[in-house]
Structures are given as C-alpha cells and as structure tokens.
Design a protein around this motif. Structure first.
Motif, PDB file in Angstrom:
ATOM      1  N   UNK A  77       0.842  -1.187   0.000  1.00  0.00           N
ATOM      2  CA  UNK A  77       0.000   0.000   0.000  1.00  0.00           C
ATOM      3  C   UNK A  77       0.881   1.242   0.000  1.00  0.00           C
ATOM      4  N   UNK A  78       0.496   2.216  -0.804  1.00  0.00           N
ATOM      5  CA  UNK A  78       1.269   3.451  -0.920  1.00  0.00           C
ATOM      6  C   UNK A  78       1.088   4.320   0.323  1.00  0.00           C
ATOM      7  N   UNK A  79       2.191   4.890   0.805  1.00  0.00           N
ATOM      8  CA  UNK A  79       2.178   5.853   1.907  1.00  0.00           C
ATOM      9  C   UNK A  79       2.320   7.253   1.340  1.00  0.00           C
ATOM     10  N   UNK A  80       1.508   8.199   1.803  1.00  0.00           N
ATOM     11  CA  UNK A  80       1.526   9.564   1.280  1.00  0.00           C
ATOM     12  C   UNK A  80       2.182  10.488   2.310  1.00  0.00           C
ATOM     13  N   UNK A  81       3.269  11.142   1.892  1.00  0.00           N
ATOM     14  CA  UNK A  81       4.077  11.909   2.828  1.00  0.00           C
ATOM     15  C   UNK A  81       4.443  13.276   2.263  1.00  0.00           C
ATOM     16  N   UNK A  82       5.008  14.114   3.112  1.00  0.00           N
ATOM     17  CA  UNK A  82       5.556  15.405   2.722  1.00  0.00           C
ATOM     18  C   UNK A  82       6.997  15.183   2.273  1.00  0.00           C
ATOM     19  N   UNK A  83       7.257  15.332   0.971  1.00  0.00           N
ATOM     20  CA  UNK A  83       8.582  15.028   0.428  1.00  0.00           C
ATOM     21  C   UNK A  83       9.652  16.038   0.861  1.00  0.00           C
ATOM     22  N   UNK A  84       9.240  17.164   1.399  1.00  0.00           N
ATOM     23  CA  UNK A  84      10.215  18.135   1.875  1.00  0.00           C
ATOM     24  C   UNK A  84      10.664  17.853   3.310  1.00  0.00           C
ATOM     25  N   UNK A  85       9.847  17.121   4.054  1.00  0.00           N
ATOM     26  CA  UNK A  85      10.136  16.948   5.477  1.00  0.00           C
ATOM     27  C   UNK A  85      10.312  15.494   5.916  1.00  0.00           C
ATOM     28  N   UNK A  86       9.602  14.577   5.277  1.00  0.00           N
ATOM     29  CA  UNK A  86       9.559  13.205   5.789  1.00  0.00           C
ATOM     30  C   UNK A  86      10.566  12.301   5.095  1.00  0.00           C
ATOM     31  N   UNK A  87      10.930  11.265   5.787  1.00  0.00           N
ATOM     32  CA  UNK A  87      12.025  10.375   5.378  1.00  0.00           C
ATOM     33  C   UNK A  87      11.462   9.104   4.724  1.00  0.00           C
ATOM     34  N   UNK A  88      12.074   8.671   3.636  1.00  0.00           N
ATOM     35  CA  UNK A  88      11.744   7.398   2.990  1.00  0.00           C
ATOM     36  C   UNK A  88      12.904   6.436   3.233  1.00  0.00           C
ATOM     37  N   UNK A  89      12.685   5.329   3.899  1.00  0.00           N
ATOM     38  CA  UNK A  89      13.780   4.374   4.124  1.00  0.00           C
ATOM     39  C   UNK A  89      14.269   3.796   2.802  1.00  0.00           C
ATOM     40  N   UNK A  90      15.543   3.481   2.720  1.00  0.00           N
ATOM     41  CA  UNK A  90      16.062   2.896   1.482  1.00  0.00           C
ATOM     42  C   UNK A  90      16.848   1.614   1.750  1.00  0.00           C
ATOM     43  N   UNK A  91      16.471   0.940   2.861  1.00  0.00           N
ATOM     44  CA  UNK A  91      17.119  -0.334   3.137  1.00  0.00           C
ATOM     45  C   UNK A  91      16.458  -1.475   2.367  1.00  0.00           C
ATOM     46  N   UNK A  92      15.394  -1.175   1.637  1.00  0.00           N
ATOM     47  CA  UNK A  92      14.778  -2.153   0.739  1.00  0.00           C
ATOM     48  C   UNK A  92      14.547  -1.467  -0.602  1.00  0.00           C
ATOM     49  N   UNK A  93      14.839  -2.173  -1.681  1.00  0.00           N
ATOM     50  CA  UNK A  93      14.781  -1.589  -3.006  1.00  0.00           C
ATOM     51  C   UNK A  93      13.381  -1.132  -3.412  1.00  0.00           C
ATOM     52  N   UNK A  94      12.341  -1.694  -2.788  1.00  0.00           N
ATOM     53  CA  UNK A  94      10.979  -1.365  -3.198  1.00  0.00           C
ATOM     54  C   UNK A  94      10.421  -0.139  -2.494  1.00  0.00           C
ATOM     55  N   UNK A  95      11.043   0.317  -1.427  1.00  0.00           N
ATOM     56  CA  UNK A  95      10.478   1.409  -0.642  1.00  0.00           C
ATOM     57  C   UNK A  95      10.217   2.692  -1.436  1.00  0.00           C
ATOM     58  N   UNK A  96      11.128   3.126  -2.321  1.00  0.00           N
ATOM     59  CA  UNK A  96      10.847   4.371  -3.065  1.00  0.00           C
ATOM     60  C   UNK A  96       9.569   4.310  -3.901  1.00  0.00           C
ATOM     61  N   UNK A  97       9.119   3.095  -4.230  1.00  0.00           N
ATOM     62  CA  UNK A  97       7.942   2.941  -5.084  1.00  0.00           C
ATOM     63  C   UNK A  97       6.664   2.762  -4.266  1.00  0.00           C
ATOM     64  N   UNK A  98       6.783   2.863  -2.944  1.00  0.00           N
ATOM     65  CA  UNK A  98       5.623   2.740  -2.071  1.00  0.00           C
ATOM     66  C   UNK A  98       5.378   4.019  -1.273  1.00  0.00           C
ATOM     67  N   UNK A  99       5.941   5.116  -1.778  1.00  0.00           N
ATOM     68  CA  UNK A  99       5.710   6.432  -1.186  1.00  0.00           C
ATOM     69  C   UNK A  99       5.358   7.420  -2.291  1.00  0.00           C
ATOM     70  N   UNK A 100       4.386   8.299  -2.020  1.00  0.00           N
ATOM     71  CA  UNK A 100       4.022   9.358  -2.953  1.00  0.00           C
ATOM     72  C   UNK A 100       3.737  10.621  -2.163  1.00  0.00           C
ATOM     73  N   UNK A 101       3.648  11.737  -2.884  1.00  0.00           N
ATOM     74  CA  UNK A 101       3.361  13.011  -2.232  1.00  0.00           C
ATOM     75  C   UNK A 101       1.911  13.068  -1.741  1.00  0.00           C
ATOM     76  N   UNK A 102       1.687  13.862  -0.700  1.00  0.00           N
ATOM     77  CA  UNK A 102       0.369  13.940  -0.073  1.00  0.00           C
ATOM     78  C   UNK A 102      -0.721  14.411  -1.034  1.00  0.00           C
TER      79      UNK A 102
END
Length: 232
Positions: free
Chosen positions: A131-156
């Motif tokens: 499921x996609x997580x919607x976050x503030x790309x200027x303030x919030x952190x996206x983990x990158x310890x798994x290759x798929x994480x960048x594709x499970x986050x989008x802007x609010x």
C-alpha cells in the motif's frame, strides 16, 4: 508477497480494491491472460520512484566516495514496473472520471487476497504487493534499506488515489522494457466482479456480457450503482 516492514501499512486480504479501465484494455487482459505493468519512470508523476529531500541528502553523503551508489538508484526506475489499484469499499465517482475517458469504461473489483493469489511466480521477476504511503517530500524520510520502498511512497497531493500496487522488479538485466511489461496472472482469481460505467447504455452492458462469455469467463457483471433509479 508483502513487504514485511513495520513502517509500511499492510492491507488485510479482505480489503476491496478496484481497477478502472477502458474496454480495449479489459479485453486485452482477458485474451492475453496477462496484466500490464507500467514502467515506473513513465508515470505522469515525475517524482515516481524517487526519494524525499531528507532521504536524498543522506544518499548524497553516502555517494561521495561511491558515485555508483546514486547512479544505481537513478537507473533502477527503468527496471521497476507497477500495476495500480484503488482501495475502496465502494465505487469511486472520482476514479470513474479520471481513468475512463467516456461512458464505455468498466471497473474490475477484486481484493488484496485475490491479487496475491492471482500472481504467478516468474523466474525473472521479484514481485510485491504494498500500500502506498503519502508523505511530505520536503520533510519526511523514505527508508532505502529495501529496493521497493521508493515505489511505495508518494506526495500527499495524491492521497485521493488510495493506491495499492503490484510491483515487479526485473531482476534479469537482459529483459528490455519499453513502456512496461505484461505478467502472467490467474484471471479468474484476479477478477471478482465487473462493474459497467454508470453512464453507459444497456446495449453496452449486454455487449460486455457477450464478449466475456465468448472468451470463456463467467464473471458477475453489474451496472454501476452510481446511476441507480431514484426512489421517491
């Protein structure tokens, strides 16, 4: 399979999901028995598969002595494909408006559990549902310890999509992806029910029923509830 990480919300198997599409794409799905996956860097959102600003700053520091580290993430978007589904207990008027261009669209109703069972393991692909997580790309952190994480986050600003994704990573570098690729799926498991566009005529519903039957499938096909008769 699901990503098992406490930072990510994992929907229950019974969660209802939808895919809105036109008739030609629907028939292609039935005839090929393959689900089309769009290449992640071909999406309209230019931020697709990228990192938030705090995460990017950290990656830049790690890349000072290893420039290939950053280049790897930049090129990875070309090897990841996505099929987007909408989480909702009911039909969405907004999704009909956005994803169907005329009154001849339709919607596939399924569940998270059905999506999971419909996927066929393929040697060249790593596949996940998340499921996609919607976050503030200027303030919030996206983990990158798994290759798929960048594709499970989008802007609010995309929260209205309430998106769950099937993600396929092309592990075999010899596979060339243009706009995307098709993956094998169990159609009868994938599709629980079909809804016809709320503004379509009865002949269109009958046509869809006839075509589905001729192709050897027996789905429940209903007219959208959004245009039911008004009771006074």
């Amino acid at each position: 399979m699901y990503l098992n990480n406490p930072n990510l919300k994992l929907p229950e198997d019974s969660t209802i999901v939808w895919k809105y599409l036109d008739l030609s794409k629907f028939l292609d799905l039935l005839m090929s028995q393959k689900l089309f996956m769009s290449r992640s860097d071909k999406f309209e959102d230019q931020y697709e598969g990228t990192f938030s600003e705090p995460t990017f700053e950290e990656i830049k520091k790690l890349s000072i002595n290893n420039p290939e580290f950053l280049n790897f993430y930049k090129t990875r978007r070309e090897k990841v494909t996505i099929s987007s589904w909408h989480i909702n207990e009911y039909e969405s008027f907004a999704m009909w408006q956005i994803f169907t261009q005329n009154s001849e669209g339709l919607a596939i109703q399924s569940t998270i559990g059905r999506l999971q069972k419909a996927l066929h393991p393929e040697a060249n692909l790593n596949q996940y549902i998340g499921e996609v997580n919607y976050i503030d790309y200027k303030k919030e952190y996206i983990p990158f310890d798994d290759m798929f994480f960048p594709f499970l986050f989008k802007r609010k600003s995309f929260q209205y999509e309430r998106e769950v994704r099937i993600i396929s990573d092309v592990a075999d570098d010899t596979i060339k992806i243009n706009d995307g690729l098709k993956i094998n799926v169990d159609i009868n498991e994938l599709i629980e029910k079909i809804y016809i566009h709320p503004k379509s005529e009865n002949w269109y519903k009958n046509l869809v029923i006839q075509l589905v039957k001729q192709l050897g499938f027996d789905f429940t096909i209903e007219k959208s509830d959004l245009e039911s008769d008004i009771l006074i």
